[in-house]
Design an enzyme around this catalytic site. Structure first.
Site: not given
Length: 563
Positions: A28, A51, A114-115, A413, A444, A471, A473, A477
């Site tokens: 708004d 955003e 608000h916000h 990253g 994925d 692959n 997942g 990691e």
């Protein structure tokens, strides 16, 4: 018209500097501002899904065209964008972040709107952005507003960093003189101090004259700060062996006969590592020496004769020349270096094999095979976007055709960045050349963070290639820690249904699992033509990864565990 609204003035100025797609979301406090976009011929409001994605898209757009703009609303909207804005700041990407804020009277009365945080502080979010912005402006006076807008656009472009611009809702309809638009925004660089510049050039020439095994090493800021032409001229003039970093891919024509490959410290190919590290002079252009960009800081030059050319300073050995910009230094150096290198005898540079080993058609796909095969499918002018993870490391072993743009977020990253960036890049590419292909390689797991932005691509009829490396997942990691941990798992998706789910009409969804299936696809002329949005699911083993990523993960795991 003798006068126009301040909102229209902003968009006319953006249009003048070729920013034609505006990213963001309505709220708004920015709605009246968004109305003005439609008053300027040639502008498009992208209308993102959130955003954060919009910030990623603005980043990708800027990497293709040199500047971008995102509009968010006060508080909730702008804070959602800040991860993406921080990435643009870290990686030297020019983005104008425009925030619609409450009216000046509301701020003065400290209304409990608000916000807000409920404490009457309307500047708190502005202050949050200051540390990840080149400059900021919080417009309060219509008389100075046009000049502030011009300053913000100029600094975002010149310094290639985000700039924060807050526009109160009540000011966007106030009038300013149309005549102000007749004077273009000055986007030229200030001149270097002549004495300092001459000293830099002469010192570099002296080092070059004494060198027997010099190399050129090109990094990300050669692209971000637009010295690719000057860098090519330096390579042509000297014939020195030239290498790039992972972040520097695309900054040098990789078909140039003096291009030797990608240098990543200890993670480099042995012949690349040996040639760079045995040099007696390193001319480094636009370095961003982060851990993943340097093989965890494993650069091991055997010489102290290192010249670093940066956008805002030059460093020669231990001497720094602040404020001396590399644009004009490189131009002047190129004008004078010819006689200095006339007796230089070029020696061979490392070569890379672009041919995959023969395999039976039913052979399961692997990362090693895939990234080598991709090299022969790429074509001149492509924009290649790789996600943090196996893609960003795998693309290092490919060889780009001439005039290929590489986009990855090696320093910041942020997982999921590439999908939003692909939207921005394909929007920019369409504005430059409708035939230009944009290729996204995303895992994925990463896809699940920002998949909504595919709907925005479909909304505007954009036609990227989306290669989903499935692959099962977060393999990057798993390689660092928790190979079998459930926190590295993701819910399996039906990827081939995504384009249909988001409303695509003219599209193609394909799954490939073997080398034969991929070869058939890559050899299909119709598939290679940029005619529709495509999603290709590439099935890969869970723990399969490019060798340099495996090594990097081992180093990162050790670093994380060190006391």
């Amino acid at each position: 018209m003798s006068d126009i609204t301040l909102g229209r003035y902003l968009f006319e100025r953006l249009n003048q500097v070729k920013v034609q797609t505006i990213f963001g979301l309505p709220g708004d406090f920015n709605l009246s501002l968004l109305d003005k976009i439609y008053e300027v011929d040639g502008l498009r409001w992208a209308g993102n899904a959130n955003e954060l994605n919009a910030a990623y898209a603005a980043d990708g757009y800027s990497r293709v065209k040199g500047l971008s703009a995102i509009i968010t609303t006060f508080g909730v909207g702008e804070l959602s964008a800040l991860n993406g804005i921080a990435g643009s700041y870290a990686e030297h990407v020019g983005v104008l972040h425009i925030v619609g804020v409450p009216s000046i009277s509301s701020q003065a009365k400290q209304l409990l709107l608000h916000h807000t945080l409920g404490n009457g502080d309307f500047t708190v979010f502005h202050r949050m952005s200051q540390n990840i912005s080149q400059t900021t402006a919080f417009i309060k006076d219509i008389n100075s507003a046009p000049a502030e807008i011009d300053r913000c656009i100029r600094e975002a472009y010149i310094f290639q960093r985000p700039v924060y611009l807050a526009l109160p809702a009540n000011l966007v309809d106030d009038l300013v003189s149309t005549d102000l638009l007749k004077t273009p925004i000055d986007l030229s660089l200030k001149a270097n101090d002549e004495e300092a510049e001459n000293e830099v050039v002469q010192t570099v020439l002296e080092l070059v004259a004494k060198a027997e095994n010099p190399v050129i090493l090109v990094d990300a800021c050669a692209s971000r700060h637009s010295v690719k032409e000057e860098t090519k001229a330096l390579i042509d003039a000297t014939q020195f062996p030239t290498f790039v970093t992972p972040m520097g891919k695309g900054a040098v024509d990789e078909q140039h006969p003096r291009f030797g490959g990608v240098y990543v410290g200890t993670l480099s190919k042995p012949d690349v590592k040996a040639q760079v590290e045995n040099a007696d002079l390193v001319l480094s252009v636009g370095a961003l020496l982060s851990d993943f960009n340097t093989g965890s800081f494993s650069y091991s030059y055997k010489t102290k004769n290192i010249v670093e050319f940066h956008s805002d300073h030059i460093k020669i050995r231990n001497a720094t020349f602040p404020g001396v910009q590399f644009h004009s230094v490189l131009k002047k150096l190129n004008e004078q270096i010819g006689p200095i290198v006339k007796d230089y005898k070029p020696y061979p540079v490392p070569k890379v094999s672009l041919t995959t080993a023969p395999t039976a058609p039913e052979t399961p796909l692997t990362q090693e095979w895939l990234w080598t095969r991709i090299s022969s499918w790429l074509r001149e002018g492509d924009v290649v976007i790789t996600e943090t993870g196996t893609s960003a490391f795998g693309i290092v072993q490919s060889r780009f055709p001439t005039n290929t743009t590489g986009i990855s977020q090696v320093l910041w990253g942020s997982i999921g960045y590439s999908v939003g960036a692909a939207l921005g890049a394909v929007a920019a590419a369409e504005e430059v050349d409708r035939e230009k292909r944009v290729l996204l390689f995303v895992g994925d797991g990463s896809l699940q963070l920002t998949v909504q932005e595919i709907s925005t691509m479909i909304r505007w009829g954009l036609t990227p290639y989306i290669f989903v490396l499935n692959n099962a997942g977060y393999t990057i990691e798993r390689l660092i820690h928790g190979e079998k941990a459930s926190y590295n798992d993701v819910q399996p998706w039906d990827h081939l249904s995504l384009l249909k789910t988001f409303g695509a009409k003219d599209y193609e969804s394909i799954r490939v699992s073997t080398t034969g299936e991929f070869d058939k696809l890559a050899n299909d002329e119709a598939f290679s033509k940029n005619s529709k949005i495509r999603l290709v699911e590439i099935m890969l083993p869970v723990m399969d990864a490019p060798l340099n990523l495996v090594k990097q993960a081992q180093i990162t795991a050790a670093t994380n565990a060190s006391k």
